[in-house]
Design an enzyme around this catalytic site. Structure first.
Site, PDB file in Angstrom:
ATOM      1  N   HIS A 135     126.925  99.860  57.356  1.00 14.39           N
ATOM      2  CA  HIS A 135     125.960 100.379  56.238  1.00 14.39           C
ATOM      3  C   HIS A 135     125.210  99.639  54.821  1.00 14.39           C
ATOM      4  CE1 HIS A 135     130.123  99.470  54.755  1.00 14.39           C
ATOM      5  NE2 HIS A 135     129.282  98.446  53.500  1.00 14.39           N
TER       6      HIS A 135
ATOM      7  N   TYR B 108     126.689 103.418  51.154  1.00 13.42           N
ATOM      8  CA  TYR B 108     125.899 104.362  52.248  1.00 13.42           C
ATOM      9  C   TYR B 108     125.293 104.256  53.389  1.00 13.42           C
ATOM     10  CZ  TYR B 108     126.219 107.044  47.549  1.00 13.42           C
ATOM     11  OH  TYR B 108     126.363 107.385  46.500  1.00 13.42           O
ATOM     12  N   THR B 109     125.137 105.361  54.109  1.00  8.88           N
ATOM     13  CA  THR B 109     124.823 104.830  55.361  1.00  8.88           C
ATOM     14  C   THR B 109     123.416 105.857  55.639  1.00  8.88           C
ATOM     15  OG1 THR B 109     127.370 104.890  56.631  1.00  8.88           O
ATOM     16  CG2 THR B 109     125.244 104.965  58.853  1.00  8.88           C
TER      17      THR B 109
ATOM     18  N   CYS C 242     135.659 109.683  60.097  1.00  7.46           N
ATOM     19  CA  CYS C 242     134.999 108.709  59.010  1.00  7.46           C
ATOM     20  C   CYS C 242     135.558 110.224  57.523  1.00  7.46           C
ATOM     21  CB  CYS C 242     133.828 108.244  58.584  1.00  7.46           C
ATOM     22  SG  CYS C 242     132.814 108.134  57.129  1.00  7.46           S
TER      23      CYS C 242
END
Length: 277
Positions: free
Chosen positions: A79, A96-97, A251
């Site tokens: 990320h 954030y990814t 996740c």
């Protein structure tokens, strides 16, 4: 006659040699690994070029890279750290990814769910096309190589779908990767499901390698997915059984991650078979 043919043979040989050099140069250009744009130590600014509102609190943000052929350079499953300002002007940094891969050249995209009280959510609510986002990376412990496991089980909740989507895309779009992916994706309502069109597209395009099972806490009247919270029985039914060559990725919100860890332990998945983003 030989004297007339000799110059022609020389010219032909020269043309063949030039063509061969051109082909080799083109191959090397296409196959060489492009240098990524990220810096793990310093924030770099990327311009917002497109913003697409997906729902009342979810939007997709496209940021331009320096050139049309640039790549972000983010390893699969890792990320980036994004820096912004909250509602009182204080600096905030959050991971954030991106939903894009390095096969998406010239840009990267983030799908962001903006929470009312979220500090970084405020920054994304306020950012407009032409503004810049400060980004640093790559970050993360997950490392992926094609075919490192036979199958992945994925347990995602809410915006926790983004690293799962990135990994699934990388696997499925690689013709040399035979890994199978089984995703359980939990949300509160149908409207909360992120990337549903893209996930359904993967399921349709790769029916033998990708399965997705949606779970809703508050489903609509007509619903053929799971209801409530992700249970041990759902995991048993929709994820690969414990084995040395499988891995379960999870996740989601902290309470979900804690509950899923307990379910996996009870079902016989060892710590080596589990990974939490």
């Amino acid at each position: 006659m030989e004297l007339l043919q000799t110059p022609n043979l020389k010219i032909l040989g020269l043309i063949v040699a030039v063509a061969a050099i051109t082909v080799v140069a083109a191959y090397l250009h296409l196959t060489k690994k492009r240098k990524g744009c990220l810096d793990p130590e310093n924030f770099k600014d990327f311009k917002l070029v497109k913003r697409t509102q997906l729902s009342h609190n979810v939007a997709k943000f496209r940021f331009a890279l320096p050139t049309p052929t640039s790549v972000l350079g983010l390893p699969i499953g890792q990320h980036i750290s994004c820096r912004g300002k909250d509602s009182v002007g204080e600096e905030v940094i959050k991971p954030y990814t991106p939903t894009t891969l390095d096969s998406d050249v010239g840009y990267f995209e983030l799908v962001i769910k903006m929470y009312l009280q979220g500090r970084m959510s405020h920054h994304f609510r306020e950012i407009r096309v032409g503004d810049y986002l400060s980004v640093k990376g790559p970050k993360g412990r997950f490392k992926y190589q094609a075919n490192q496991v036979k199958a992945f089980g994925m347990l995602a909740g809410g915006s926790g779908i983004t690293p799962m989507f990135q990994v699934a895309r990388a696997i499925l779009e690689n013709p040399k990767d035979k890994t199978k992916v089984h995703l359980i994706y939990a949300n509160v309502t149908f409207e909360d499901i992120l990337l549903k069109e893209e996930l359904d597209g993967l399921a349709n395009n790769y029916p033998d390698r990708f399965k997705v099972y949606y779970v809703l806490n508050q489903p609509p009247e007509v619903w053929n997915g799971g209801i409530g919270f992700v249970s041990k029985e759902m995991i048993q039914t929709h994820c690969p059984a414990p084995a040395p060559d499988i891995q379960i990725l999870r996740c989601g919100p902290p309470p979900m991650n804690k509950a899923m860890a307990a379910h996996l332990d009870a079902l016989g998945y060892t710590q080596e078979m589990q990974f939490q983003f």
